[in-house]
Design an enzyme around this catalytic site. Structure first.
Site, PDB file in Angstrom:
ATOM      1  N   SER A 391      25.722  83.134 -11.087  1.00  0.00           N
ATOM      2  CA  SER A 391      26.127  84.254 -11.278  1.00  0.00           C
ATOM      3  C   SER A 391      27.058  83.758 -10.020  1.00  0.00           C
ATOM      4  O   SER A 391      28.019  82.848  -9.869  1.00  0.00           O
ATOM      5  CB  SER A 391      25.739  85.689 -10.780  1.00  0.00           C
ATOM      6  N   ASP A 402      37.459  73.940 -10.777  1.00  0.00           N
ATOM      7  CA  ASP A 402      38.673  74.584 -10.964  1.00  0.00           C
ATOM      8  C   ASP A 402      40.293  73.822  -9.823  1.00  0.00           C
ATOM      9  O   ASP A 402      41.195  73.459 -10.190  1.00  0.00           O
ATOM     10  CB  ASP A 402      38.910  76.071 -11.130  1.00  0.00           C
ATOM     11  N   LYS A 416      26.258  83.908 -16.222  1.00  0.00           N
ATOM     12  CA  LYS A 416      26.483  85.182 -15.707  1.00  0.00           C
ATOM     13  C   LYS A 416      27.579  85.410 -15.324  1.00  0.00           C
ATOM     14  O   LYS A 416      27.453  85.257 -13.999  1.00  0.00           O
ATOM     15  CB  LYS A 416      25.182  85.491 -14.952  1.00  0.00           C
TER      16      LYS A 416
END
Length: 578
Positions: A391, A402, A416
């Site tokens: 998470s 990214d 998750k």
């Protein structure tokens, strides 16, 4: 129906596209809190049911209000559309965990509870979307069934709430859950802090042995390492259970507690009065390993971002120009508060997207962007993850990967990728409801997929353990950042050889890496099997104790050329950190 989303916004820079923010965990979430008072607008209080309050622990007026509030929240906020009827009927079936003979039937306009011996209770079935009506129906059915079922009659109100809500939420997804009042208080303390004294201790045959006293905590200067607390508020500690000790040490902020303390060199215990203060469990530790700052983040609570900020600044102040880079160790991190994941990511980014969330409820659709300065001033950053990094840990990892700001090392993360909102109920318990999914800056959904590292160490250790669902640990301490210094290099001779083999193997396969990441970022969330297959390339194992991960991270930071090459594996060879 409205809920107040409680969010801790760090002093430094978070840009949001809406005023309301959800929080997430793998097993712990930020609160959408409000007691059963005017602090939360939950619509008019439902009318009292026809049944009267029972003296054996099941208060039907309270129960109807709790069920009404909960059913409203679930139908309004859950990520997928559900009906009040479906929620209520599934909850009634949960009564079978108390009395296995109980069966629920809804047909011919009636909702009924039966056993093989006959009908226990029957009411008119409300409309499918009538949350308040179904709350009344559930309450009346339970009250009626308790008159015949000895097991239900003997069950306390919290036993019934757990049976109903556990059954309902288990049908939704593995991250939606119910916590009773006592457990919910612990969860809130873990997220938001509690009135405490700021020590770490272990229980021994004499009482509580003080292992650490934290700087600027209430106990600082009053208690010392190796003190033994033999009494709290006049109660001997030697025979107390852990929960009893915690309850005695904690209390309202600014309240006082007196400890009886055995201290070396003093024959009789001394009485030490201490005034409690806000204690937020520590989540950040800093280790200066030669010229590398290793920052371990165990979870995300309201002080995590400020803890990371402090740790980076301490490392830069302590090492100056000799600081070569930062390792963020997120292995085993089960997640926590969404706003803190955003804030930690923002510490290392100067602009651009961090994460977006998408759900059914309008307030669940958010986008977060970075701004202002990079606290690390462009130094190389390596993020360590494993199969238990979940998470909020995955938000930070995906954002920095990214955006080309960090090299990710370790194993594929847990996957998750959903956001939970926490709704505080009238009985002081909480519902944790999945209400959105988060997407990385490049747009892919992390749920069921996770983050794939640039350098996979899943098979680098001899006996990695398969990762299980993350949990949440609770500690009675505050957010002080402890600093330790390592005199032993992380990479011994064997680890060094492993690192070189790992890097050489990845370099040999570098031509296929762009295709791997293109598939990773483009496989739709509906393609469950395809996403599972992608994860097998670097299995999500438990690597919390792996020395190889840290050795790889420090090797990358030591060699800027190697770091740039690894950064280019996932973000293009010409990517510059920003």
């Amino acid at each position: 129906m409205s809920f107040r989303q409680k969010m801790t916004r760090p002093a430094h820079r978070i840009k949001r596209t809406a005023l309301v923010v959800a929080a997430l965990t793998a097993a712990a979430c930020a609160p959408s809190e409000g007691p059963t008072s005017s602090a939360v607008a939950a619509g008019p209080v439902p009318s009292a049911p026809h049944a009267v309050d029972r003296s054996d622990g099941f208060a039907v007026r309270e129960a109807e209000r709790v069920f009404s509030y909960a059913f409203d929240a679930i139908t309004d906020r859950y990520i997928d559309g559900v009906t009040a009827r479906g929620v209520a009927v599934e909850g009634l079936r949960g009564l079978g965990s108390i009395d296995p003979a109980v069966a629920v039937e809804v047909e011919g306009g009636r909702a009924e509870i039966r056993t093989p011996a006959g009908l226990l209770a029957s009411v008119a079935a409300p409309a499918d979307d009538d949350a308040r009506g179904w709350a009344r129906a559930v309450t009346e059915l339970i009250a009626g069934a308790r008159g015949t079922s000895p097991q239900l009659a003997a069950a306390g109100r919290e036993d019934i709430y757990e049976a109903v809500f556990d059954a309902t939420l288990a049908k939704l997804d593995m991250f939606s859950r119910y916590a009773g009042a006592e457990e919910a208080r612990d969860h809130r303390a873990s997220r938001n802090g509690f009135g405490g004294i700021g020590i770490r201790y272990v229980k021994n045959e004499d009482g509580l042995l003080v292992k650490d006293v934290f700087e600027d905590a209430p106990s600082d200067g009053l208690l010392f390492v190796d003190d033994v607390i033999v009494g709290v508020a006049g109660t001997p500690t030697v025979d107390l259970e852990t929960k009893q000790i915690k309850d005695l040490l904690r209390g309202p902020i600014d309240s006082s507690v007196t400890l009886s303390v055995k201290r070396t060199g003093i024959d009789q215990p001394v009485q030490v009065p201490i005034r409690r203060a806000l204690v937020v469990p520590r989540t950040v530790t800093l280790t200066l390993d030669h010229d590398v700052a290793v920052i371990k983040i165990s979870s995300f609570n309201q002080r995590t971002a400020s803890g990371v900020d402090t740790a980076v600044r301490q490392a830069r102040a302590g090492l100056g120009a000799s600081l070569r880079g930062i390792v963020l160790d997120l292995r085993g991190n089960p997640g926590g508060l969404l706003d803190q994941a955003v804030a930690v990511s923002d510490l290392f980014l100067t602009d651009g997207p961090i994460v977006s969330t998408r759900g059914r409820h309008p307030e669940s659709r958010q986008a977060y962007a970075a701004r202002e300065d990079d606290v690390a001033a462009g130094l190389p950053v390596v993020v360590l993850v494993d199969g238990r990094s979940a998470s909020s840990a995955e938000i930070v990892t995906a954002a920095l990967q990214d955006r080309g700001r960090a090299v990710v090392v370790g194993t594929t993360s847990y996957g998750k990728g959903t956001v939970q909102t926490v709704v505080r109920l009238p009985n002081d318990g909480e519902l944790t409801l999945t209400w959105s999914r988060f997407h990385s800056p490049s747009g892919y959904a992390l749920h069921g997929l996770g983050v794939m590292p640039a350098l996979c160490t899943a098979t680098a250790d001899s006996a990695p353990q398969v990762a299980e669902a993350p949990g949440t640990a609770h500690e009675d301490d505050d957010a002080v950042v402890p600093v330790t210094h390592s005199d032993v290099p992380a990479a011994g001779e064997d680890a060094g050889r492993t690192v070189e083999k790992l890097i050489a193997s990845r370099a040999a396969a570098a031509g296929s890496v762009p295709t791997q990441y293109a598939q990773w970022r483009s496989t739709p969330i509906e393609d469950t099997e395809g996403r599972k297959r992608l994860r097998t390339a670097c299995p999500p194992v438990n690597h919390a104790d792996s020395t190889v991960d840290l050795a790889v991270g420090e090797r990358l930071i030591e060699d800027r050329g190697l770091y740039s090459w690894a950064l280019g594996l996932t973000h293009g060879a010409d990517t510059a950190a920003r």
